[in-house]
Design a protein around this motif. Structure first.
Motif, PDB file in Angstrom:
ATOM      1  N   ALA A 139       0.838  -1.207   0.000  1.00  0.00           N
ATOM      2  CA  ALA A 139       0.000   0.000   0.000  1.00  0.00           C
ATOM      3  C   ALA A 139       0.868   1.251   0.000  1.00  0.00           C
ATOM      4  N   ASN A 140       1.927   1.246   0.784  1.00  0.00           N
ATOM      5  CA  ASN A 140       2.839   2.397   0.804  1.00  0.00           C
ATOM      6  C   ASN A 140       3.543   2.574  -0.533  1.00  0.00           C
ATOM      7  N   GLU A 141       3.980   1.468  -1.128  1.00  0.00           N
ATOM      8  CA  GLU A 141       4.621   1.546  -2.443  1.00  0.00           C
ATOM      9  C   GLU A 141       3.661   2.134  -3.474  1.00  0.00           C
ATOM     10  N   ALA A 142       2.415   1.680  -3.428  1.00  0.00           N
ATOM     11  CA  ALA A 142       1.425   2.172  -4.387  1.00  0.00           C
ATOM     12  C   ALA A 142       1.189   3.664  -4.209  1.00  0.00           C
ATOM     13  N   MET A 143       1.135   4.122  -2.965  1.00  0.00           N
ATOM     14  CA  MET A 143       0.891   5.542  -2.715  1.00  0.00           C
ATOM     15  C   MET A 143       2.105   6.400  -3.073  1.00  0.00           C
ATOM     16  N   ASN A 144       3.284   5.785  -3.149  1.00  0.00           N
ATOM     17  CA  ASN A 144       4.488   6.512  -3.532  1.00  0.00           C
ATOM     18  C   ASN A 144       4.821   6.360  -5.008  1.00  0.00           C
ATOM     19  N   ALA A 145       3.963   5.702  -5.758  1.00  0.00           N
ATOM     20  CA  ALA A 145       4.200   5.494  -7.190  1.00  0.00           C
ATOM     21  C   ALA A 145       4.164   6.827  -7.927  1.00  0.00           C
ATOM     22  N   LYS A 146       4.825   6.847  -9.087  1.00  0.00           N
ATOM     23  CA  LYS A 146       4.909   8.070  -9.883  1.00  0.00           C
ATOM     24  C   LYS A 146       3.559   8.503 -10.455  1.00  0.00           C
ATOM     25  N   ASN A 147       2.706   7.513 -10.740  1.00  0.00           N
ATOM     26  CA  ASN A 147       1.409   7.841 -11.334  1.00  0.00           C
ATOM     27  C   ASN A 147       0.397   6.748 -10.971  1.00  0.00           C
ATOM     28  N   PRO A 148      -0.868   7.015 -11.182  1.00  0.00           N
ATOM     29  CA  PRO A 148      -1.909   6.038 -10.814  1.00  0.00           C
ATOM     30  C   PRO A 148      -1.770   4.690 -11.531  1.00  0.00           C
ATOM     31  N   LEU A 149      -1.307   4.693 -12.772  1.00  0.00           N
ATOM     32  CA  LEU A 149      -1.146   3.439 -13.499  1.00  0.00           C
ATOM     33  C   LEU A 149      -0.082   2.573 -12.832  1.00  0.00           C
ATOM     34  N   GLU A 150       1.034   3.180 -12.487  1.00  0.00           N
ATOM     35  CA  GLU A 150       2.093   2.427 -11.805  1.00  0.00           C
ATOM     36  C   GLU A 150       1.587   1.881 -10.477  1.00  0.00           C
ATOM     37  N   ALA A 151       0.826   2.672  -9.751  1.00  0.00           N
ATOM     38  CA  ALA A 151       0.272   2.233  -8.473  1.00  0.00           C
ATOM     39  C   ALA A 151      -0.670   1.047  -8.674  1.00  0.00           C
ATOM     40  N   GLU A 152      -1.547   1.154  -9.648  1.00  0.00           N
ATOM     41  CA  GLU A 152      -2.498   0.070  -9.904  1.00  0.00           C
ATOM     42  C   GLU A 152      -1.780  -1.207 -10.317  1.00  0.00           C
ATOM     43  N   LEU A 153      -0.737  -1.083 -11.129  1.00  0.00           N
ATOM     44  CA  LEU A 153       0.016  -2.265 -11.543  1.00  0.00           C
ATOM     45  C   LEU A 153       0.739  -2.918 -10.369  1.00  0.00           C
ATOM     46  N   LEU A 154       1.238  -2.114  -9.439  1.00  0.00           N
ATOM     47  CA  LEU A 154       1.857  -2.667  -8.230  1.00  0.00           C
ATOM     48  C   LEU A 154       0.847  -3.479  -7.419  1.00  0.00           C
ATOM     49  N   LEU A 155      -0.336  -2.919  -7.246  1.00  0.00           N
ATOM     50  CA  LEU A 155      -1.378  -3.608  -6.495  1.00  0.00           C
ATOM     51  C   LEU A 155      -1.821  -4.888  -7.202  1.00  0.00           C
ATOM     52  N   MET A 156      -1.961  -4.818  -8.508  1.00  0.00           N
ATOM     53  CA  MET A 156      -2.374  -5.987  -9.273  1.00  0.00           C
ATOM     54  C   MET A 156      -1.322  -7.092  -9.216  1.00  0.00           C
ATOM     55  N   LYS A 157      -0.070  -6.703  -9.326  1.00  0.00           N
ATOM     56  CA  LYS A 157       1.001  -7.708  -9.281  1.00  0.00           C
ATOM     57  C   LYS A 157       1.045  -8.380  -7.912  1.00  0.00           C
ATOM     58  N   PHE A 158       0.844  -7.608  -6.845  1.00  0.00           N
ATOM     59  CA  PHE A 158       0.797  -8.184  -5.505  1.00  0.00           C
ATOM     60  C   PHE A 158      -0.347  -9.194  -5.407  1.00  0.00           C
ATOM     61  N   ARG A 159      -1.522  -8.825  -5.898  1.00  0.00           N
ATOM     62  CA  ARG A 159      -2.678  -9.723  -5.852  1.00  0.00           C
ATOM     63  C   ARG A 159      -2.412 -10.991  -6.668  1.00  0.00           C
ATOM     64  N   PHE A 160      -1.834 -10.819  -7.847  1.00  0.00           N
ATOM     65  CA  PHE A 160      -1.518 -11.946  -8.732  1.00  0.00           C
ATOM     66  C   PHE A 160      -0.577 -12.919  -8.027  1.00  0.00           C
ATOM     67  N   ASN A 161       0.501 -12.386  -7.432  1.00  0.00           N
ATOM     68  CA  ASN A 161       1.481 -13.220  -6.739  1.00  0.00           C
ATOM     69  C   ASN A 161       0.884 -13.870  -5.492  1.00  0.00           C
ATOM     70  N   TYR A 162       0.010 -13.150  -4.803  1.00  0.00           N
ATOM     71  CA  TYR A 162      -0.666 -13.698  -3.634  1.00  0.00           C
ATOM     72  C   TYR A 162      -1.454 -14.946  -4.031  1.00  0.00           C
ATOM     73  N   LEU A 163      -2.191 -14.855  -5.117  1.00  0.00           N
ATOM     74  CA  LEU A 163      -2.963 -16.005  -5.593  1.00  0.00           C
ATOM     75  C   LEU A 163      -2.044 -17.173  -5.938  1.00  0.00           C
ATOM     76  N   GLU A 164      -0.923 -16.861  -6.533  1.00  0.00           N
ATOM     77  CA  GLU A 164       0.045 -17.897  -6.896  1.00  0.00           C
ATOM     78  C   GLU A 164       0.529 -18.633  -5.648  1.00  0.00           C
ATOM     79  N   GLU A 165       0.732 -17.885  -4.583  1.00  0.00           N
ATOM     80  CA  GLU A 165       1.215 -18.475  -3.327  1.00  0.00           C
ATOM     81  C   GLU A 165       0.154 -19.317  -2.629  1.00  0.00           C
TER      82      GLU A 165
END
Length: 175
Positions: A98-124
């Protein structure tokens, strides 16, 4: 006779860095008759965000809610607003993302960070058995994420920003 084993083994592999290999509609049409009725029923609930009483989906949706709450709490903190949501215990990893997403350069980068976390979580959490119901549901959720990710383009983002900015300017000029 439906066989999750054969169905899952016939699906293309999903990687976060790749585009979605098939549409949601095609995935569902191929699943119909190839998985049990109860599995198919759960798949059809996913777009609505319903868990159908399934423990795996409950866990996924709970993590998602926790991540959203962490992002909202961080956003409120950055805006200097009080968080009246009450004390919520969140995992350290969720807070970090969440902190990384809020420190992202733009909303797209933030959303991609969140999506990648969710994707990896499911993988685990899907486990090591590749043909379980959890593996099927994880695949479906990951596919939906890739489809959503594919819908993001810089051009569409800039067009939406311009539209919102113009609308905001008009509202400010009217007052």
């Amino acid at each position: 006779m439906p066989s999750r084993y054969y169905f899952l083994s016939s699906l293309p592999m999903l990687r976060f860095t790749d585009s979605a290999p098939l549409t949601w509609e095609r995935f569902l049409s191929e699943a119909l008759g190839n998985v049990s009725d109860s599995d198919y029923s759960l798949l059809t609930l996913i777009p609505e965000g319903k868990d159908g009483g399934n423990a795996f989906l409950k866990k996924c949706f709970a993590m998602d809610a926790s991540l959203n709450a962490a992002v909202c709490a961080r956003r409120k903190q950055l805006l200097g607003r009080e968080d009246n949501g009450g004390m919520v215990l969140r995992e350290v990893e969720v807070e970090r993302v969440a902190n990384e997403a809020m420190n992202a350069k733009n909303p797209l980068e933030a959303e991609l960070l969140l999506m990648k976390f969710r994707f990896n979580y499911l993988e685990e959490i899907k486990g090591l058995e590749p043909f379980t119901q959890s593996a099927l549901l994880a695949y479906a959720l990951q596919l939906r994420m890739l489809l959503r990710k594919d819908s993001f383009t810089v051009e569409r983002g800039n067009a939406e920003f311009t539209k919102l900015f113009d609308q905001l300017q008009k509202e400010l000029n009217m007052e």
